[in-house]
Design an enzyme around this catalytic site. Sequence first.
Site, PDB file in Angstrom:
ATOM      1  N   CYS A 150     -14.069 -20.787  44.701  1.00  0.00           N
ATOM      2  CA  CYS A 150     -14.518 -21.535  45.878  1.00  0.00           C
ATOM      3  C   CYS A 150     -16.039 -21.513  46.056  1.00  0.00           C
ATOM      4  O   CYS A 150     -16.633 -22.494  46.497  1.00  0.00           O
ATOM      5  CB  CYS A 150     -13.840 -21.011  47.135  1.00  0.00           C
ATOM      6  SG  CYS A 150     -13.691 -19.230  47.238  1.00  0.00           S
ATOM      7  N   HIS A 243     -17.577 -21.111  53.206  1.00  0.00           N
ATOM      8  CA  HIS A 243     -18.629 -20.390  52.484  1.00  0.00           C
ATOM      9  C   HIS A 243     -19.959 -21.139  52.658  1.00  0.00           C
ATOM     10  O   HIS A 243     -20.036 -22.360  52.450  1.00  0.00           O
ATOM     11  CB  HIS A 243     -18.310 -20.324  50.987  1.00  0.00           C
ATOM     12  CG  HIS A 243     -17.197 -19.385  50.634  1.00  0.00           C
ATOM     13  ND1 HIS A 243     -16.529 -18.609  51.551  1.00  0.00           N
ATOM     14  CD2 HIS A 243     -16.641 -19.085  49.427  1.00  0.00           C
ATOM     15  CE1 HIS A 243     -15.617 -17.879  50.926  1.00  0.00           C
ATOM     16  NE2 HIS A 243     -15.657 -18.157  49.645  1.00  0.00           N
TER      17      HIS A 243
HETATM   18  C1  11C Z   1     -13.958 -14.906  47.546  1.00  0.00           C
HETATM   19  N1  11C Z   1     -14.371 -16.750  46.065  1.00  0.00           N
HETATM   20  O1  11C Z   1     -14.440 -15.552  48.489  1.00  0.00           O
HETATM   21  C2  11C Z   1     -13.549 -15.591  46.286  1.00  0.00           C
HETATM   22  C3  11C Z   1     -12.079 -15.884  46.296  1.00  0.00           C
HETATM   23  O2  11C Z   1     -11.953 -16.734  41.638  1.00  0.00           O
HETATM   24  O3  11C Z   1     -10.767 -18.023  42.853  1.00  0.00           O
HETATM   25  C4  11C Z   1     -11.577 -16.733  45.159  1.00  0.00           C
HETATM   26  C5  11C Z   1     -11.593 -16.034  43.827  1.00  0.00           C
HETATM   27  C6  11C Z   1     -11.415 -16.995  42.699  1.00  0.00           C
HETATM   28  O4  11C Z   1     -13.750 -13.700  47.598  1.00  0.00           O
END
Ligand code: 11C
Length: 345
Positions: A150, A243
């Site tokens: 993400c 995010h």
């Molecule tokens: C997080 N981006 O916010 C990560 C979650 O490789 O799909 C997703 C982890 C991934 O911790």
Amino acid sequence: MSHTVGILGATGAVGQRLVQLLDPHPEFDLVALTASDDSAGKSYREAAKWRLDFAIPDAVAEMTVRRTDADDIPDDVDLLFSSLPSSVGERVEPGLCEAGYVVSSNSSNDRTADDVPLVVPEVNADHIDLLEVQRDERGWDGALVKNPNCSTITMVPTLAALDRAFELDAVRVSTLQAVSGAGYDGVSSMEIIDNAIPHIGGEEQKMESEARKLLGGFDGAAVSWHDADVAASCNRIPTLDGHLENVWADLGEDVTTEDAADALREFPSLDLPSSPDPLIHVFEEPDRPQPRLDRMRGDGMAVTAGGFRETSGGVQYNCLAHNTLRGAAGASVLNGELLADSGYI
Ligand code: 11C
């Protein structure tokens, strides 16, 4: 034409978002839900600790959860969306592809494998044809396509826009990531508010490698990774979803904030059901108190960018996207739509 679809890992945080996006969906008919063995045999209502702020769709609530084995998944399923933990995905997904299923996966295993297309359709839809190579090499009737992490998805459309308009030499990015990215454990940790958490294991490396693969060229046989130098620093903040990322893009030339903003604003979307138009919402005000729900622009599938500043040989800005919609479940569904549009299902 409607395709029958199922979900691998339907009870988790991303699995629940997949249920949200697939019931209903204009091209997909959700017929199978799978989860870990201890959930199998239960109704979805019983097995899922439903966390979204609306009721489980009625038709889904009473579906019986299945195991992730090929024997337990109906033969007529055209496409499986996977949100399995990567340790499970790396074991289960190849077996299902061998058994003939096409899998659109959000799980982090195999994203950088040479013969696995890593795709954000608006950025690199052409990479989907790496599936021809995959089928030749692995002898699968099925297929495996991945969407990235993400935090990678949030910045990559903006980087692609800058790369096309100028030339991307290097990227420095620092993230502020929502707790839902950490799954249920992360959401529970909202009980501990007022806590910014530096370092998120493995996240930096994913952003660095996945971005270069996504932005790379494809000649019909292999992806040549983009040679931009990408470096990330990833951090967790106590917000539920969305995010936020601060990006420094080195473009090898001085660029005005207006030209950079135009490049992002003009970056094209696609004619797929889940692809928003515009893909990137651009705000140029120097001081812009954020409305709470920038993350929900384009039904949670758009990227918001702003805060542009000129730097020596490039531009600095920030971007934000919904991590479990655009960044995970929605990304997988979009890849499913691309698979349908490209004739792979
Ligand atoms: C997080 N981006 O916010 C990560 C979650 O490789 O799909 C997703 C982890 C991934 O911790």
